[in-house]
Structure formats: C-alpha cells, structure tokens
Design an enzyme around this catalytic site. Structure first.
Site, mmCIF file in Angstrom:
data_model
loop_
_atom_site.group_PDB
_atom_site.id
_atom_site.type_symbol
_atom_site.label_atom_id
_atom_site.label_comp_id
_atom_site.label_asym_id
_atom_site.label_seq_id
_atom_site.Cartn_x
_atom_site.Cartn_y
_atom_site.Cartn_z
ATOM 1 N N GLY A 130 3.355 4.098 1.745
ATOM 2 C CA GLY A 130 4.367 4.522 0.421
ATOM 3 C C GLY A 130 5.275 5.853 0.778
ATOM 4 O O GLY A 130 6.578 5.553 0.716
ATOM 5 N N SER A 131 4.342 6.921 1.163
ATOM 6 C CA SER A 131 5.103 8.055 1.433
ATOM 7 C C SER A 131 6.385 8.085 2.538
ATOM 8 O O SER A 131 7.281 8.398 2.141
ATOM 9 C CB SER A 131 4.286 9.209 1.948
ATOM 10 O OG SER A 131 3.062 9.031 0.897
ATOM 11 N N TYR A 157 4.822 10.748 -8.968
ATOM 12 C CA TYR A 157 3.974 10.702 -7.681
ATOM 13 C C TYR A 157 4.670 9.800 -6.692
ATOM 14 O O TYR A 157 4.703 8.579 -7.109
ATOM 15 C CB TYR A 157 2.516 10.050 -8.052
ATOM 16 C CG TYR A 157 1.731 10.193 -6.701
ATOM 17 C CD1 TYR A 157 0.876 11.318 -6.532
ATOM 18 C CD2 TYR A 157 1.762 9.373 -5.932
ATOM 19 C CE1 TYR A 157 0.128 11.735 -5.363
ATOM 20 C CE2 TYR A 157 0.877 9.395 -4.501
ATOM 21 C CZ TYR A 157 0.211 10.678 -4.376
ATOM 22 O OH TYR A 157 -0.326 10.768 -3.450
ATOM 23 N N ASP A 265 11.046 3.776 -7.380
ATOM 24 C CA ASP A 265 9.813 3.827 -6.640
ATOM 25 C C ASP A 265 8.887 2.797 -7.189
ATOM 26 O O ASP A 265 8.262 3.213 -8.177
ATOM 27 C CB ASP A 265 9.386 5.314 -6.442
ATOM 28 C CG ASP A 265 7.979 5.417 -5.668
ATOM 29 O OD1 ASP A 265 7.362 4.189 -5.477
ATOM 30 O OD2 ASP A 265 7.223 6.295 -5.520
ATOM 31 N N GLU A 266 8.979 1.685 -6.711
ATOM 32 C CA GLU A 266 7.958 0.550 -7.252
ATOM 33 C C GLU A 266 6.720 0.437 -6.098
ATOM 34 O O GLU A 266 6.281 -0.896 -6.070
ATOM 35 C CB GLU A 266 8.766 -0.859 -7.488
ATOM 36 C CG GLU A 266 9.770 -0.613 -8.435
ATOM 37 C CD GLU A 266 10.129 -1.806 -9.381
ATOM 38 O OE1 GLU A 266 9.169 -2.677 -9.363
ATOM 39 O OE2 GLU A 266 11.125 -2.074 -10.073
ATOM 40 N N THR A 327 5.788 4.622 15.673
ATOM 41 C CA THR A 327 5.206 3.850 16.654
ATOM 42 C C THR A 327 4.714 2.573 16.195
ATOM 43 O O THR A 327 4.782 1.526 16.833
ATOM 44 C CB THR A 327 3.756 4.705 17.220
ATOM 45 O OG1 THR A 327 4.518 5.795 17.715
ATOM 46 C CG2 THR A 327 3.061 3.972 18.367
HETATM 47 C C1 LIG Z 1 4.535 5.237 -7.025
HETATM 48 C C2 LIG Z 1 4.065 5.579 -5.716
HETATM 49 N N1 LIG Z 1 4.777 6.047 -4.713
HETATM 50 C C3 LIG Z 1 4.355 6.519 -3.688
HETATM 51 C C4 LIG Z 1 2.852 6.379 -3.163
HETATM 52 C C5 LIG Z 1 2.483 7.045 -1.884
HETATM 53 O O1 LIG Z 1 2.078 5.901 -1.214
HETATM 54 P P1 LIG Z 1 0.988 6.242 0.093
HETATM 55 O O2 LIG Z 1 -0.206 6.658 -0.538
HETATM 56 O O3 LIG Z 1 0.871 4.801 0.716
HETATM 57 O O4 LIG Z 1 1.615 7.217 0.924
HETATM 58 C C6 LIG Z 1 2.277 6.025 -4.323
HETATM 59 C C7 LIG Z 1 0.592 6.128 -3.813
HETATM 60 O O5 LIG Z 1 -0.159 5.913 -4.895
HETATM 61 C C8 LIG Z 1 2.496 5.848 -5.431
HETATM 62 O O6 LIG Z 1 1.844 5.281 -6.409
#
Ligand SMILES: Cc1ncc(COP(=O)(O)O)c(C=O)c1O
Length: 463
Positions: A130-131, A157, A265-266, A327
């Site tokens: 997600g990040s 977050y 950000d979903e 990668t």
């Molecule tokens: C709304 C939201 N965005 C981004 C992330 C980050 O995802 P990741 O932990 O896969 O990097 C999260 C993780 O909980 C999240 O809840």
C-alpha cells in the site's frame, strides 16, 4: 468449501498464547529486530493455518478473525478460488520482469482493475505494498502539477515509507524520522464528528470547518505550491472515522477549481469493505487518483494506484528505463491471486453483503452502546466498524487500557480483534466480508459479556 466450514465458532484448547506460541515468541525475539513484533505474556499467538473467517494457532486453538488480517482477507482467508488460481500460476511462472518482459497475467490483472475502476479510461501503476501505491500517487501528482506541496489530514495513515510517512499523522511513526520527511506536507483536520477540534463548538458544521481549513491552505501563502490532497474516504487505522456527508464532494470541488490532484487512499476501505466497491461511491465522488491494496489479492503483497489516462499520462513514455518501478512489480503469483480475489468480490456480491450485514451489525452494536457507558460511539460503514471506548461518556476521554483488556479477553475466548485509532481506544472490526451472520451475532454476545465484565470490574474497583 461450504459456508459453514469456513465460518466455524471459536474453539480454545489451551489459553492463548499456548506453550508453542510462547516458545516461538522466545525464538522470534532472538532473531527479529525488536521493533517489529510486540511480544508480552499475552501476545502474540502464532498462526498455523486459516480458512474463511477462521484462523488456527500453533497450539491448535481456532479463532474467528474479526480483523480479516488487517482487512486483507475480504473474500475470506485462503479463499478456495484464490488458492486454485495460485495453484495454476505456481505450475507455470513464479517471477516475471514486471517492466521489461512482463508476465501475461499482469495484463489480465490490469484489464480486470480497469473493468471495476470508477474512471472511464483507466491507467494503473502496480505496487507491492500500500505504501508503494501511495508513493506512486504522490509522484504522479507532482509530475502532473509541477507542485511539491501536499495537504494531508489529521489521523491519516498512508503507510510508513518516507513519501507516505510524510502524509501519515502519528508521532510514534514520524518523530524519529521527521527531519528526513518531505517538508511540503501540511495537515488539515479530518472531520471526525466524535472528536471535533477544540475550536469547533457543538453547533458548528465540522465538515464545513475542515473544508474552510483546506481552502485556507490552498488560497493562503504557499497555496500555489500545493499540487495534491490525499485522504482516506473512511479512515482505517485512524479509528474507522466516517466524514460527514458533503465533505468529500466539497473537497473534490476545491481541488477541481484549482487543478490540484485529489488522491483517495482506499487501501483499507476499498474493494467492498464499506458496502460499495469503492468507499467514494457513498457520495458519488470520483477522485483523480485512487489507491487500493489489502483486499486486492486477499493473500499476496500487491497494491495499485489508478486514475484516468489523462492524469497517469503525466508520466513520460518509457524509453527503456521506467522512472518508477520495482523488481517484483506485477509479480505473477500476486497478479493471479488478485484476479481471482476481484472475481470473488464480484461473484459473491461482497460489497452488497458488507452493506447489509454491516448495517445489521452496527445496529446490534448500537444496542450494546446503549447498555455500556464505556462505549462512546459506534462508528463505521459497511463491515468497517469501530466501537470507540471512553473512560467517561461526558468527556469522551479515550480508554486505551480498556481496549487492550478487551482484546486480550476476546483472544482468550477465540476472537481476534485489533485496537485502532490514534489513542488505541477503538476496537477495529473488519471481518472477512464472507463472515456468517451467526458469527457476527455471537461476536456481539461475546462483546456484551466482555463489556459487562469490564464494567463490573471497574465498579468493584471503584467500590
Ligand atoms: C489507508 C492505508 N493506506 C496505506 C496503508 C499502507 O499499506 P502497507 O502497509 O501495505 O504499506 C495502509 C495500511 O494499513 C492503510 O490502511
């Protein structure tokens, strides 16, 4: 696999954490960086297997996972069709060269994402976490607008890689690295009706106040430098906070009028969790960029940043070196799992299920809130729900200690829960969207008992 088989009640054989989990915790502490896994006399249990709504630990205890493993197992843990798709893929190809000679399955996933996307001519950047999807969105906004500034929100977050961390709002994560974070991020108040900022009195419209603050940033000094607004349409780790209606459309309007890229950000709240495929559908708002993750494959690490071609084409054509890649981008196993998980979300009509079962579940939890003063509020949408625990209903002072006790008590009865919210006082409920009604009902009875015990405990302590 029948619904009953994937929705078994808890069965505790040995009080968790049992001896095997405790032994593994000791071994883990000897080899893993101490920052990663929280280890105490009460945590963690070590998972051995999972199926549907159930997780088994290494001591043979069976739990109901009311967190879907961080909302990942939207279509259920080890969903049989995801497993079959993985088996097929395992027999063919495990690794491809995502941005050079891509695996064929990557094309099929991108087409599948385009088919569910709210945009008409969708382009996608795949990511492993997600990040990373957030990084892709922030970079896209920068390329599109030429402006480095970002508006993020309190309680947000977005992940912990540096770009995402700059937008995340939690001192615990940020403070040690503050001096290395993007200095162009400003923070507007997320309109949390339960915890309005001190300057808002009860009669104010909290959504309007938050919008006015965004507008102040956009039109004030330095506003010309802001090219991106990033927000969770429903805050996940921030404590299942739903903004008041009208807020997201207002935000979209402010962004459109100024050519600012609006990113939703979903990653947590998308893919059916809140009762629609995308949480933004509740208000009919389409952002400029949308990030999805967690439930995308229901199993393997994969996420995505998508948007219309017009915006994604801010990236130049690749001439042999992609400006943004990695990668494992488009890993064949993750792609195959994601296609199967998306198919399952649609085949089982999981968004509608989350909407209906969620409304019923929230109703039943509301009855608990009326009975137990320590539940300050039941908030959430669909099957993304967070009872917020308070010391005193009048002051709404968060009670993280009670949340911790409740989570431990639930684990001992075979129910997996997580604490959420900046203060850790929210019990985050994000069960698999396939969970049976019977299990949701028994979870309400379990919570009722635990809340009853907690109030008896605190009144006898007071007495
Ligand atoms: C709304 C939201 N965005 C981004 C992330 C980050 O995802 P990741 O932990 O896969 O990097 C999260 C993780 O909980 C999240 O809840």
């Amino acid at each position: 696999m029948s619904t009953a088989e994937s929705n078994l009640p808890p069965r505790i054989r040995v009080i968790p954490p049992g001896p095997r989990s405790l032994a593994l915790a000791r071994r883990l502490r000897a080899v893993e960086s101490r920052n990663v896994t929280f280890v105490s006399d009460e945590f963690p249990i070590f998972w051995r297997k999972a199926r549907g709504s159930n997780v088994w630990d290494t001591d043979g205890n069976r739990y109901v996972d009311l967190t879907a493993g961080f909302a990942v197992a939207g279509a259920g843990h080890r969903n049989p069709r995801v497993v079959t798709a993985l088996r097929h893929q395992l027999a063919r190809l495990l690794h491809g060269m995502g941005d050079v000679h891509p695996p064929e399955v990557k094309v099929r996933l991108l087409e599948r994402i385009a088919a569910i996307s709210p945009f008409s001519d969708t382009r996608t950047i795949l990511a492993n976490t997600g990040s990373e999807a957030i990084e892709a969105a922030l970079k896209t906004a920068r390329l599109r607008t030429g402006k480095p500034g970002v508006i993020a929100f309190t309680g947000a977050y977005h992940g912990l890689t540096y770009g995402a961390l700059a937008a995340t709002d939690r001192d615990l994560f940020r403070v040690p690295f503050e001096d290395q974070l993007n200095p162009h991020v400003v923070r507007a108040p997320y309109p949390n009706p339960f915890r309005p900022p001190p300057e808002v009195d009860g009669t104010d419209n909290i959504g309007a106040v938050a919008l006015a603050e965004v507008q102040r940033f956009l039109d004030g000094p330095g506003g010309d430098n802001i090219g991106c607004v990033i927000i969770e349409p429903v805050q996940g780790r921030g404590g299942d906070v739903v903004p008041p209606s009208g807020f997201l459309p207002g935000l979209a309007e402010l962004c459109r009028a100024r050519d600012v890229v609006l990113v939703f950000d979903e990653i947590y709240c998308g893919l059916g969790r809140t009762g629609y495929m995308f949480a933004c559908e509740h208000e009919g708002v389409v952002p400029d960029l949308l990030c999805i993750g967690t439930a995308l494959s229901g199993a393997l690490p994969i996420a995505a940043c998508l948007g219309p071609a017009d915006i994604l084409d801010s990236w130049p054509e690749s001439t042999g070196e992609a400006k943004h890649t990695s990668t494992f981008l488009g890993n064949p196993l993750a792609c195959a799992a994601a296609i199967a998980a998306l198919d399952e979300i649609e085949r089982l009509a999981l968004p509608a299920r989350a909407r209906e079962e969620g409304a019923r579940f929230i109703g039943r939890l509301q009855v608990l809130a009326d009975r137990h003063a320590c539940i300050g509020e039941i908030r959430g949408r669909g099957l993304m729900i967070g009872p917020a625990l308070v010391r005193d209903p009048a002051t709404r002072e968060p009670d993280a200690e009670l949340a911790r006790r409740l989570i431990t008590g639930a684990l001992r009865r075979g129910w997996r829960l997580l604490a959420g919210g900046p203060e850790g006082n929210v019990i985050s409920l994000s069960p698999p969207l396939t969970i049976s009604r019977a299990l949701l009902d028994s979870s309400v009875r379990m919570l009722d008992e635990l809340f009853g015990e907690a109030s008896a405990g605190s009144s006898s302590a007071a007495g």
